[in-house]
Design a protein around this motif. Structure first.
Motif, PDB file in Angstrom:
ATOM      1  N   ILE A 184     -72.891  10.057  28.471  1.00 28.71           N
ATOM      2  CA  ILE A 184     -72.038  11.208  28.160  1.00 28.71           C
ATOM      3  C   ILE A 184     -71.570  11.117  26.703  1.00 28.71           C
ATOM      4  O   ILE A 184     -71.609  12.090  25.950  1.00 28.71           O
ATOM      5  N   GLU A 185     -71.153   9.917  26.327  1.00 28.09           N
ATOM      6  CA  GLU A 185     -70.665   9.722  24.954  1.00 28.09           C
ATOM      7  C   GLU A 185     -71.776  10.020  23.947  1.00 28.09           C
ATOM      8  O   GLU A 185     -71.549  10.626  22.907  1.00 28.09           O
ATOM      9  N   TYR A 186     -72.992   9.618  24.292  1.00 30.74           N
ATOM     10  CA  TYR A 186     -74.146   9.831  23.414  1.00 30.74           C
ATOM     11  C   TYR A 186     -74.444  11.332  23.264  1.00 30.74           C
ATOM     12  O   TYR A 186     -74.667  11.837  22.167  1.00 30.74           O
ATOM     13  N   ALA A 194     -67.076  17.114  29.289  1.00 30.84           N
ATOM     14  CA  ALA A 194     -67.862  16.781  30.479  1.00 30.84           C
ATOM     15  C   ALA A 194     -66.974  16.951  31.710  1.00 30.84           C
ATOM     16  O   ALA A 194     -65.823  16.502  31.712  1.00 30.84           O
ATOM     17  N   LEU A 195     -67.493  17.630  32.716  1.00 33.21           N
ATOM     18  CA  LEU A 195     -66.781  17.772  33.991  1.00 33.21           C
ATOM     19  C   LEU A 195     -67.583  17.006  35.031  1.00 33.21           C
ATOM     20  O   LEU A 195     -68.729  17.354  35.319  1.00 33.21           O
ATOM     21  N   VAL A 196     -66.993  15.949  35.539  1.00 28.30           N
ATOM     22  CA  VAL A 196     -67.737  15.060  36.439  1.00 28.30           C
ATOM     23  C   VAL A 196     -67.087  15.089  37.824  1.00 28.30           C
ATOM     24  O   VAL A 196     -65.944  14.659  37.997  1.00 28.30           O
ATOM     25  N   VAL A 197     -67.806  15.632  38.789  1.00 28.27           N
ATOM     26  CA  VAL A 197     -67.284  15.702  40.163  1.00 28.27           C
ATOM     27  C   VAL A 197     -67.615  14.383  40.855  1.00 28.27           C
ATOM     28  O   VAL A 197     -68.774  13.972  40.903  1.00 28.27           O
ATOM     29  N   GLY A 222     -64.390   5.087  24.348  1.00 33.06           N
ATOM     30  CA  GLY A 222     -63.963   5.986  23.276  1.00 33.06           C
ATOM     31  C   GLY A 222     -63.899   7.461  23.625  1.00 33.06           C
ATOM     32  O   GLY A 222     -63.633   8.294  22.757  1.00 33.06           O
ATOM     33  N   LEU A 223     -64.125   7.804  24.896  1.00 32.60           N
ATOM     34  CA  LEU A 223     -63.985   9.213  25.287  1.00 32.60           C
ATOM     35  C   LEU A 223     -62.520   9.477  25.643  1.00 32.60           C
ATOM     36  O   LEU A 223     -61.769   8.553  25.965  1.00 32.60           O
ATOM     37  N   GLU A 224     -62.141  10.740  25.621  1.00 31.77           N
ATOM     38  CA  GLU A 224     -60.747  11.073  25.932  1.00 31.77           C
ATOM     39  C   GLU A 224     -60.669  11.655  27.339  1.00 31.77           C
ATOM     40  O   GLU A 224     -61.438  12.562  27.682  1.00 31.77           O
ATOM     41  N   LEU A 225     -59.745  11.123  28.138  1.00 29.52           N
ATOM     42  CA  LEU A 225     -59.542  11.703  29.466  1.00 29.52           C
ATOM     43  C   LEU A 225     -58.576  12.874  29.324  1.00 29.52           C
ATOM     44  O   LEU A 225     -57.447  12.703  28.871  1.00 29.52           O
ATOM     45  N   VAL A 226     -59.019  14.072  29.693  1.00 31.17           N
ATOM     46  CA  VAL A 226     -58.133  15.239  29.602  1.00 31.17           C
ATOM     47  C   VAL A 226     -57.298  15.316  30.876  1.00 31.17           C
ATOM     48  O   VAL A 226     -56.077  15.396  30.847  1.00 31.17           O
ATOM     49  N   GLU A 227     -57.968  15.265  32.031  1.00 30.23           N
ATOM     50  CA  GLU A 227     -57.249  15.349  33.302  1.00 30.23           C
ATOM     51  C   GLU A 227     -58.166  15.004  34.454  1.00 30.23           C
ATOM     52  O   GLU A 227     -59.384  15.215  34.367  1.00 30.23           O
ATOM     53  N   VAL A 261     -63.332  14.928  37.061  1.00 24.93           N
ATOM     54  CA  VAL A 261     -62.807  14.176  35.917  1.00 24.93           C
ATOM     55  C   VAL A 261     -63.206  14.944  34.655  1.00 24.93           C
ATOM     56  O   VAL A 261     -64.390  15.118  34.375  1.00 24.93           O
ATOM     57  N   GLU A 262     -62.179  15.425  33.960  1.00 31.97           N
ATOM     58  CA  GLU A 262     -62.443  16.203  32.738  1.00 31.97           C
ATOM     59  C   GLU A 262     -62.319  15.279  31.529  1.00 31.97           C
ATOM     60  O   GLU A 262     -61.265  14.697  31.282  1.00 31.97           O
ATOM     61  N   ILE A 263     -63.425  15.182  30.813  1.00 30.37           N
ATOM     62  CA  ILE A 263     -63.507  14.241  29.695  1.00 30.37           C
ATOM     63  C   ILE A 263     -63.875  14.994  28.432  1.00 30.37           C
ATOM     64  O   ILE A 263     -64.641  15.959  28.477  1.00 30.37           O
TER      65      ILE A 263
END
Ligand SMILES: C[S@@+](CC[C@H](N)C(=O)[O-])C[C@H]1O[C@@H](n2cnc3c(N)ncnc32)[C@H](O)[C@@H]1O
Length: 266
Positions: A184-186, A194-197, A222-227, A261-263
């Motif tokens: 995902i980071e790449y 990214a929305l990951v169910v 290094g990704l940010e967790l939004v919610e 998971v919203e990233i």
């Protein structure tokens, strides 16, 4: 199509007869197939109307996600919407055998092996008798390692059916979550989402909040967790929970849910 074949999900794919159900001798197959095709045609039309006058192309890549570097440029994807397998030992390859044969993706058992090897997470049956399959990364400021250690110590008298086998299975799953987060980071462009169910899990009575651990893994690279959104609780169809011994062990206070998971990549 399985619902009107002589197979049935119990919850794993097996013959209706073995599950004590009467065989289906006749069925209006054409009507059901035609109704489904109409539904699909409506969906295609719905999408086409919304994309009118837009220059859109699409591509289906029939391979494992883990080969992403062969197909995607770095930072080339604005939005990822996806759902990896959950930590519930649902055996996609076994349970979709009819579909795989009907659609011509496999012709015999040997064609199933690469699918099994490339699957996200390992199947419990293939790792339960290993002495130790551990996490290949560390996740500071979480109790993931302690959680797996606690699981590992449970029910040693049950040998391969005890906690150690399930801890191996969970560790392999989180190792793939780590590789998935790296993918995902790449792929994401800066500012991309990214929305990951993903569903949580209960193994041998221990609650494993996979959504939370996955979010922490994403943050650790290094990704940010939004919610973490939880649109649905009381998930159904968990093959682990449904199987007899484990039901009694799943504590009442634990519940299964599905999370998104919203990233974001900054
Ligand atoms: C929770 S399901 C999501 C299903 C999807 N939302 C759909 O509607 O078809 C997980 C899916 O991931 C697939 N899968 C497992 N390993 C994979 C891999 N390495 N690459 C791509 N897909 C994989 C499984 O076969 C399964 O279809």
């Amino acid at each position: 199509m399985v619902s009107y074949s002589n197979y049935s999900y119990e919850p794993s794919l097996s013959r209706r007869e073995s599950a004590g159900k009467r065989g289906i001798e006749d069925f209006p197959v054409t009507e059901v197939v035609v109704a489904k095709l109409r539904e699909m045609a409506d969906d295609v039309e719905w999408l086409r109307n919304r994309l009118l006058n837009k220059d859109v192309t699409s591509q289906v890549i029939n391979t494992s996600f883990f080969t992403y570097k062969e197909y995607l440029e770095r930072e080339s994807v604005d939005l990822i919407v996806t759902s990896p397998p959950y930590l519930n030992n649902y055996h996609y390859n076994r349970n979709t055998r009819p579909h795989l044969y009907w659609l011509g993706f496999v012709e015999g058992p040997k064609d199933m092996r690469p699918l099994e090897q490339n699957n996200f997470g390992k199947f419990w049956q293939t790792v339960r008798d290993l002495d130790l399959l551990d996490l290949g990364f560390s996740l500071p400021n979480t109790d993931l390692e302690e959680c797996l250690q606690a699981l590992r110590k449970l029910n040693p008298e049950k040998k391969v059916y005890g906690g150690n086998g399930w801890a191996n299975y969970a560790a392999a799953y989180f190792n793939d979550c780590f590789k998935f987060a790296q993918g995902i980071e790449y792929a994401l462009t800066p500012g991309g989402t990214a929305l990951v169910v993903i569903g949580n899990s209960i193994l041998q009575g221990i609650l494993i909040p996979t959504d939370y651990y996955f979010a922490k893994i994403a943050e650790s690279i290094g990704l940010e967790l939004v919610e973490i959104h939880v649109p649905r609780t009381n998930r159904v169809g968990n093959s682990i929970i449904k199987s007899n011994v484990r039901v009694a062990k799943a504590k009442k206070s634990h519940h299964l849910y599905e999370a998104v998971v919203e990233i974001k990549k900054c």
